[in-house]
Design an enzyme around this catalytic site. Structure first.
Site, short mmCIF file in Angstrom:
data_model
loop_
_atom_site.label_atom_id
_atom_site.label_comp_id
_atom_site.label_asym_id
_atom_site.label_seq_id
_atom_site.Cartn_x
_atom_site.Cartn_y
_atom_site.Cartn_z
N GLU A 188 -3.60 32.13 -20.61
CA GLU A 188 -4.84 32.32 -19.89
C GLU A 188 -4.52 32.87 -18.50
O GLU A 188 -3.46 32.56 -17.93
CB GLU A 188 -5.54 30.96 -19.76
CG GLU A 188 -6.80 30.92 -18.93
CD GLU A 188 -7.30 29.50 -18.71
OE1 GLU A 188 -8.52 29.32 -18.64
OE2 GLU A 188 -6.46 28.56 -18.64
N CYS A 204 -7.20 27.05 -23.17
CA CYS A 204 -7.03 25.94 -22.24
C CYS A 204 -7.90 24.72 -22.55
O CYS A 204 -7.63 23.99 -23.49
CB CYS A 204 -7.25 26.44 -20.81
SG CYS A 204 -6.41 25.43 -19.55
N LYS A 231 -13.86 32.41 -23.64
CA LYS A 231 -13.67 30.96 -23.61
C LYS A 231 -15.01 30.23 -23.69
O LYS A 231 -15.94 30.51 -22.91
CB LYS A 231 -12.94 30.58 -22.33
CG LYS A 231 -12.60 29.10 -22.18
CD LYS A 231 -11.86 28.89 -20.87
CE LYS A 231 -11.45 27.45 -20.65
NZ LYS A 231 -10.77 27.27 -19.35
#
Length: 269
Positions: free
Chosen positions: A40, A142, A106
């Protein structure tokens, strides 16, 4: 499948970070890897305004990733930021290479531990599975790793390998949590999990936000850590046995059990 995890330390200059992608992709391809994963925020680390560095998916930074993936005939997945319609950015993974042209925004934003990602980042909504040489690979970013249902859905959509691309925040036991969560998602889904993080940037930069702790790892479908990096930059190479996924799914039918539970719950409702 041979997977390369490029545990890099991103800076604030997108071109310099693209140079890291070019270098590590070439090195990964030289080992015979099918897939190279970058963290990321590969395009630019957290801790600075993201809107000025964000680029569209057809912009020069993404095109640079496509070019190096095509040059070396390898699938590359890397974190970048794209402009969102509301003035924020999206926290995006670009996936590109032979037969692959995809992106993932995301879904679960990091509004935790005093950090409010949603203030500057707009969420995505759609899980993404890519095909790498006939194998389904599901993408996540993440904080997503804390949400088992996303990874179960990726496995249901055909993923045997799940990738997690992170810039994990440092703090007490955070590295332990990162490792444990990757193992847990492997167990939840009886899938291989390849989790790549930013290298630790040092104590001072760690204070500006989630900038990485290192500890990139590959976990087997039974939760065993097959390979793990330290906290410094490293190109971690792992050979994963895809047959182990089928064996685990026959032995521990958590995916089909979960689907049956949902059918019963819906019928009861």
């Amino acid at each position: 499948m041979r997977i390369a995890l490029a545990q890099i330390r991103s800076g604030v200059d997108p071109q310099a970070n693209l140079d890291l992608v070019v270098d590590h992709t070439a090195r990964a391809a030289a080992t015979g890897a099918d897939l190279v994963l970058f963290p990321e925020a590969t395009m630019c680390r957290f801790g600075v305004p993201l809107a000025p560095v964000a680029q569209p998916l057809d912009g020069p930074w993404a095109d640079g990733v496509r070019t190096v993936a095509a040059e070396h005939s390898i699938v590359v997945v890397a974190g970048m930021f794209c402009p969102a319609d509301d003035g924020r950015v999206t926290n995006t993974l670009i996936a590109t290479g032979p037969g692959v042209a995809a992106h993932y925004h995301k879904i679960h934003l990091y509004d935790a531990f005093g950090f409010t990602e949603s203030r500057t980042v707009a969420p995505g909504s759609e899980p993404v599975v890519i095909d790498v040489n006939g194998t389904g690979v599901g993408l996540s970013t993440c904080y997503d790793v804390r949400f088992p249902e996303l990874h179960t859905e990726l496995a249901r959509r055909g993923a045997k390998v799940l990738t997690v691309h992170a810039s994990w925040a440092s703090g007490p036991r955070k590295l332990d949590q990162w490792t444990l969560l990757a193992q847990a998602r492997a167990l939840d889904t009886t899938s291989v999990v390849a989790a790549v993080d930013q290298a630790y940037p040092g104590d001072e930069l760690a204070k500006v936000g989630p900038t990485g702790v290192g500890g990139s790892l590959v976990a087997s479908p039974t939760g065993e850590v097959l390979a793990q990096a330290g906290d410094e930059p490293e190109l971690l190479i792992a050979d994963v046995d895809l047959d182990s996924v089928e064996h685990a799914r026959r032995s521990v039918a958590v995916l089909s059990n979960h689907a049956e539970f949902e059918r019963k719950a819906q019928s009861a409702g």
